[in-house]
Design an enzyme around this catalytic site. Structure first.
Site, PDB file in Angstrom:
ATOM      1  N   ASP A  70      19.986  37.952   8.137  1.00  0.00           N
ATOM      2  CA  ASP A  70      19.912  39.604   8.330  1.00  0.00           C
ATOM      3  C   ASP A  70      19.276  40.003   9.932  1.00  0.00           C
ATOM      4  O   ASP A  70      18.758  41.831  10.088  1.00  0.00           O
ATOM      5  CB  ASP A  70      18.615  39.617   7.587  1.00  0.00           C
ATOM      6  N   ARG A  88      13.711  51.681   3.448  1.00  0.00           N
ATOM      7  CA  ARG A  88      14.409  50.781   2.466  1.00  0.00           C
ATOM      8  C   ARG A  88      13.180  49.141   2.037  1.00  0.00           C
ATOM      9  O   ARG A  88      12.970  48.434   1.774  1.00  0.00           O
ATOM     10  CB  ARG A  88      15.569  50.296   1.396  1.00  0.00           C
ATOM     11  N   LYS A 118       9.664  41.862   2.577  1.00  0.00           N
ATOM     12  CA  LYS A 118       9.812  42.604   1.492  1.00  0.00           C
ATOM     13  C   LYS A 118      10.953  41.609   0.480  1.00  0.00           C
ATOM     14  O   LYS A 118      10.484  41.592  -0.786  1.00  0.00           O
ATOM     15  CB  LYS A 118      10.979  43.481   2.318  1.00  0.00           C
ATOM     16  N   ASN A 119      11.586  40.178   1.630  1.00  0.00           N
ATOM     17  CA  ASN A 119      12.343  39.631   0.229  1.00  0.00           C
ATOM     18  C   ASN A 119      11.577  38.714  -0.669  1.00  0.00           C
ATOM     19  O   ASN A 119      11.578  37.679  -1.086  1.00  0.00           O
ATOM     20  CB  ASN A 119      13.000  38.933   1.343  1.00  0.00           C
ATOM     21  N   ARG A 179      28.857  40.455  -2.888  1.00  0.00           N
ATOM     22  CA  ARG A 179      27.758  39.874  -3.838  1.00  0.00           C
ATOM     23  C   ARG A 179      27.830  39.727  -4.754  1.00  0.00           C
ATOM     24  O   ARG A 179      27.227  40.523  -6.121  1.00  0.00           O
ATOM     25  CB  ARG A 179      26.511  41.086  -2.977  1.00  0.00           C
ATOM     26  N   CYS A 238      22.701  46.583  -0.798  1.00  0.00           N
ATOM     27  CA  CYS A 238      23.322  46.775   1.175  1.00  0.00           C
ATOM     28  C   CYS A 238      24.872  47.259   0.771  1.00  0.00           C
ATOM     29  O   CYS A 238      24.910  45.777  -0.114  1.00  0.00           O
ATOM     30  CB  CYS A 238      22.716  46.043   1.752  1.00  0.00           C
TER      31      CYS A 238
END
Ligand code: UD1
Length: 418
Positions: free
Chosen positions: A305, A397, A22-23, A121, A116
């Site tokens: 994560d 997600r 995903k990243n 952030r 999230c």
């Protein structure tokens, strides 16, 4: 509202083929804008964040064509430089459009990105790098207007190795005039993947995976083909699910070099771990051992994560564990739900002290972020009785076919609409 209904007690065992990261997929999808041509990306995970990114690309004028895990993006005709508030709120990765749009057309209008609930952030490091490359930035209420008549190479030192800021700076510098040196960069494998994709499209970037990245700007990038690297976080999540439930698993299509700190910690808990080519084998031990110290940090340190899945697993480990979160201040938010399931946990600021208990009990819990949500599902698998998880849109997600995958590995999990 959809939720997961889990009946705990089954072992997670069998074989699983890990999906694309995903990243890596999200910044690379954004970076296709820089090419102004057709790019073919394979091994793209089928997750809702990818769908959101494709919608943004479409709204900007790109054509996308998806066939299973392959996405073709044609960015030859851009019609907009503005991302709507709604899309920005959908996911944090919308911020990648900033570097890509500036590099392509010299302007971008965004708002503060969502994502999230794991901490404040901010995006100051992104904006600092873009300013250094010649962008004028005006912030008004929630809207950020960026304009650059010409991006020019610069020497930029990050005060913290932010993954996203490093990636945004790479994208903006890839088409800038002259040479850029990025210092104190994040070294995550997903940044190397972005570099490799852009280089396959004619960019001249080297040094990703180290603290210093050099970029010789090239304003004439072309299309390319690229395969996204395997998702080390998804891989780690299923390894932990097996370890926490006494299972035995083979994860295929994995890149074990990216999981070094994770495999070391799994071995420390007593699991048997083996690596052969692109396969990782894990067999859980009878009773997991507590971890003296699990401290998250920028790659190659232990990834934030996977802190939540590990913390969850440690609730049943023998002895006392200590977990320290150094990246995101709210990553322990989900731990309150673990306590409701019977975990013996004390959280003080960014420290968590865990004492292993005999068992967890299922109950109704709510996911409020992606990794914390997946961890609650693992807790449900570990627990006695039934667990209902709300807020599963957070989990989906970032994990493709999450409940089906766990079911194929032996879990008693159903998606319900209640
Ligand atoms: C990326 C990952 C995310 C992972 C994180 C850390 C993607 C899409 N997401 O997120 O899964 O958990 O790296 O490995 O790749 N910070 C600032 N100012 C900034 C940017 C960041 O202060 O401008 C701070 C953040 O608040 C945080 C730390 O730096 O405390 C790390 O953030 P960063 O590395 O930027 O994470 P993301 O790129 O958002």
């Amino acid at each position: 509202m959809e939720s997961y209904h889990i009946r705990g007690g089954n072992k997670i065992s069998g074989e699983y083929s890990v999906k694309g990261a995903k990243n890596a997929a999200l910044p690379i999808l954004a970076a296709t804008i820089l090419c102004g041509a057709e790019c073919q990306l394979s091994n793209i995970p089928q997750i809702t964040d990818v769908n959101s990114m494709k919608k943004i690309l479409n709204e900007l004028g790109c054509k996308t064509d998806t066939s299973e895990e392959t996405v073709i993006v044609d960015s030859s005709e851009l019609v907009a430089d503005t991302i709507s508030l709604k899309r920005m709120r959908e996911m944090r990765s919308s911020v990648f459009l900033l570097g890509a749009l500036l590099g392509r057309c010299g302007s971008a209008v965004i708002s503060q990105p969502g994502g999230c609930n794991i901490g404040s952030r901010p995006i100051d490091l992104h904006l600092h790098a873009l300013r250094m490359l010649g962008t004028e930035i005006t912030e008004k209420d929630d809207v950020i207007i960026c304009k650059a008549s010409k991006l020019r190479g610069a020497v930029i030192e990050f005060s913290f190795p932010s993954v996203g800021a490093t990636e945004n700076a790479i994208m903006a510098a890839a088409t800038a005039e002259g040479h850029t040196i990025l210092k104190n960069c994040a070294m995550e494998p997903e940044i190397c993947d972005l570099q490799n994709f852009l280089n396959s499209c004619g960019a001249d970037i080297h040094g990703s995976g180290t603290k210093t990245i050099h970029i010789n700007g090239n304003s004439a990038l072309h299309g390319g083909n690229h395969r996204i690297i395997p998702d080390r976080i998804e891989c780690g999540t299923y390894l932990v699910a097996a370890a926490a439930t006494g299972g035995e698993i083979v994860v295929k299509n994995a890149e074990s070099l990216h999981l070094k700190s994770i495999l070391e910690k799994l071995i420390e808990t007593g699991c048997t771990v083996g690596v052969k080519r692109d396969r990782i084998y894990l067999k859980a031990c009878e009773k997991l051992t507590a971890l003296d110290k699990l401290i998250t940090g920028p790659y190659p340190e232990f990834p934030t994560d996977l802190q939540s899945p590990f913390l969850t697993m440690l609730t049943l480990a023998e002895g006392k564990s200590y977990v320290e979160e150094t990246i995101f201040e709210n990553r322990f938010a989900f731990a309150n739900e673990l306590k409701r399931m019977g975990a013996d946990l004390l959280v003080e600021d960014n420290h968590a002290f865990v004492t292993g208990v005999k068992e967890l009990q299922g109950c109704r819990v709510a996911a409020t972020d992606l990794r914390g949500g997946a961890s609650l599902a693992i807790a449900g698998l570990m627990a006695q009785g039934e667990t209902f998880i709300e807020g599963i849109e957070h989990i989906e997600r970032g994990y493709a076919d999450f409940s089906q995958t766990l079911r194929s590995l032996g879990a008693d999990i159903r998606k319900t609409n209640d």
